[in-house]
Design an enzyme around this catalytic site. Structure first.
Site, PDB file in Angstrom:
ATOM      1  N   LYS A 156       0.868  -1.188   0.000  1.00  0.00           N
ATOM      2  CA  LYS A 156       0.000   0.000   0.000  1.00  0.00           C
ATOM      3  C   LYS A 156       0.902   1.235   0.000  1.00  0.00           C
ATOM      4  CE  LYS A 156      -4.273   1.502   2.259  1.00  0.00           C
ATOM      5  NZ  LYS A 156      -4.995   1.766   1.017  1.00  0.00           N
TER       6      LYS A 156
HETATM    7  N1  PMP Z   1      -7.586  -2.235  -2.811  1.00  0.00           N
HETATM    8  C1  PMP Z   1      -7.054  -1.007  -2.729  1.00  0.00           C
HETATM    9  C2  PMP Z   1      -6.283  -0.489  -3.871  1.00  0.00           C
HETATM   10  C3  PMP Z   1      -7.260  -0.232  -1.582  1.00  0.00           C
HETATM   11  O1  PMP Z   1      -6.743   0.992  -1.494  1.00  0.00           O
HETATM   12  C4  PMP Z   1      -8.027  -0.749  -0.520  1.00  0.00           C
HETATM   13  C5  PMP Z   1      -8.274   0.079   0.709  1.00  0.00           C
HETATM   14  N2  PMP Z   1      -7.237  -0.068   1.637  1.00  0.00           N
HETATM   15  C6  PMP Z   1      -8.552  -2.035  -0.653  1.00  0.00           C
HETATM   16  C7  PMP Z   1      -8.302  -2.765  -1.808  1.00  0.00           C
HETATM   17  C8  PMP Z   1      -9.322  -2.668   0.463  1.00  0.00           C
HETATM   18  O2  PMP Z   1      -8.421  -3.023   1.493  1.00  0.00           O
HETATM   19  P1  PMP Z   1      -8.880  -3.067   3.008  1.00  0.00           P
HETATM   20  O3  PMP Z   1     -10.048  -3.944   3.059  1.00  0.00           O
HETATM   21  O4  PMP Z   1      -7.700  -3.611   3.721  1.00  0.00           O
HETATM   22  O5  PMP Z   1      -9.208  -1.656   3.396  1.00  0.00           O
END
Ligand code: PMP
Length: 304
Positions: A156
Site C-alpha cells: 500500500k
Molecule cells: N484495494 C485497494 C487499492 C485499496 O486501497 C483498498 C483500501 N485499503 C482495498 C483494496 C481494500 O483493502 P482493506 O479492506 O484492507 O481496506
C-alpha cells in the site's frame, strides 16, 4: 472526496504534535518520489458502548510488509504503533474514527537514489461516519491496474495510488461511483480502493493477489465470514466478462465496508442489489466490526 475533520493531535515520530503544526519540509523525499507506505484503519462503535479498532494488528502487519517492499525499516514496534493508535483515538473523544499511519522518507537528501535511512512515521486519527448505505454503479476503467512486477499493488504505497486516482477520477467524471480496473491481461483486478467479489450460482469468486490487488483486510474478513456461513469461496483469475454474468457483485474496503454493486458499465447484475449473498455478508461484516458477533477476539482492539 471526503473533507478532513481535524483532531487535536497527530503522532509524529514518537510525539504528539498539534494538528495544525504537523508539517513537513517541501523537500521531503517522499513528496517528490511517492516513496511512502500507509494504512487505512477504522475504529467502530461497539455493542458494549465503547470504540474498537478493527483488525489493528493485521493492518499494522500489512504496513510492515508494505514498508519491506520499499526497504524501509520502521523504527517502532507493532506494539508501540498499536499503543499510539489507541491512545490517539481515546484522546479524540467519542465517535467512530479513521486512522491513517504513514511511513515516509524525510528531508535531507534529494535524488532517485533515495536515502532509505530517513524513515519517518506519522499516525493521524479523525472523525469518520459510515456513509449512507446504497449500491454503487461501476465503470470498467480504461486505466489498467499496475502489475505486481511494476509498482506492486500488494504494497500500500502512496505512489501506486496515481493509478487508482486516475481511474477513480475518470469514473466519477463519467457519473459512476467507482472504477473497476483490469490487469494488462484483461483479468478483473479491483476497484480504485476496494476489492471486488463476483457471486454466481451461490459461489463467491474474487481475484487472486497475482492479479494486481491489494490483499484487503475486509476481503480476508469477508472470505472468512463466507466460509463460516457455508458459502463456497474461490480466489481465482476472473475474465472481464464474468463480471457481466454475475448474479451479484460487491466491493469491499475498510473505508466503505461491504458495498453492493448494482451495475457494471450500465449492465445490471442478474439479481437486484443487494442480492442475498451480498446482504448476508454485509450484515455479518457489520456484526463483526461492532462486536455483535466477532469470530475472533483479536479482531477488536478496544480504545477505552
Ligand atoms: N484495494 C485497494 C487499492 C485499496 O486501497 C483498498 C483500501 N485499503 C482495498 C483494496 C481494500 O483493502 P482493506 O479492506 O484492507 O481496506
Amino acid at each position: 472526496m471526503s473533507a478532513l475533520s481535524p483532531a487535536e493531535h497527530i503522532w509524529m515520530d514518537g510525539r504528539l504534535v498539534a494538528w495544525d503544526e504537523a508539517k513537513v519540509h517541501v523537500l521531503t523525499q517522499s513528496l517528490h518520489y511517492g516513496w511512502a507506505v500507509y494504512e487505512g484503519i477504522r475504529a467502530h462503535p461497539t455493542t458494549d458502548g465503547g470504540l474498537a479498532v478493527f483488525r489493528l494488528r493485521d493492518h499494522l502487519a500489512r504496513l510492515v510488509r508494505s514498508a519491506r517492499v520499499y526497504q524501509m525499516d520502521i523504527p517502532y514496534s507493532a506494539d508501540e504503533l498499536a499503543a499510539a493508535t489507541t491512545e490517539l483515538i481515546a484522546a479524540g473523544g467519542g465517535g467512530p474514527r479513521y486512522v491513517r499511519p504513514l511511513v515516509y522518507l524525510g528531508y535531507g537528501s534529494m535524488g532517485v537514489a533515495l536515502d532509505l535511512s530517513a524513515v519517518r512515521v506519522t499516525l493521524a486519527a479523525w472523525a469518520w461516519e459510515d456513509q449512507p448505505a446504497r449500491s454503487w454503479r461501476l465503470m470498467t476503467s480504461s486505466w489498467r491496474r499496475n502489475h505486481q512486477d511494476t509498482i506492486p499493488p500488494l504494497a500500500k504505497a502512496t505512489g501506486a495510488y496515481l493509478n487508482s486516482s486516475l481511474a477513480k477520477l475518470a469514473a466519477l467524471r463519467a457519473g459512476y461511483d467507482d472504477a473497476l480496473m483490469l490487469t494488462s491481461a484483461g483479468h478483473l483486478s479491483e476497484g480504485s480502493a476496494a476489492n471486488v467479489f463476483v457471486v454466481r450460482s451461490g459461489v463467491l469468486h474474487t481475484p487472486p493477489v497475482q492479479d494486481g490487488i491489494l490483499p484487503g483486510i475486509t476481503r480476508a474478513t469477508v472470505l472468512d465470514l463466507a466460509r463460516a456461513a457455508g458459502i463456497p469461496t474461490l480466489e481465482r483469475p476472473l475474465a472481464h466478462a464474468e463480471a457481466y454474468t454475475a448474479d451479484e457483485l460487491f466491493v469491499t474496503g475498510t473505508a466503505i465496508g461491504v458495498v453492493p454493486v448494482e451495475s457494471l458499465d450500465d449492465r445490471p447484475t442478474a439479481l437486484p442489489a443487494p442480492g442475498p449473498v451480498t446482504a448476508a455478508l454485509r450484515d455479518a461484516y457489520q456484526d463483526a466490526v461492532t462486536g455483535k458477533n466477532t469470530p475472533s477476539a483479536d479482531w477488536l482492539t478496544p480504545c477505552r
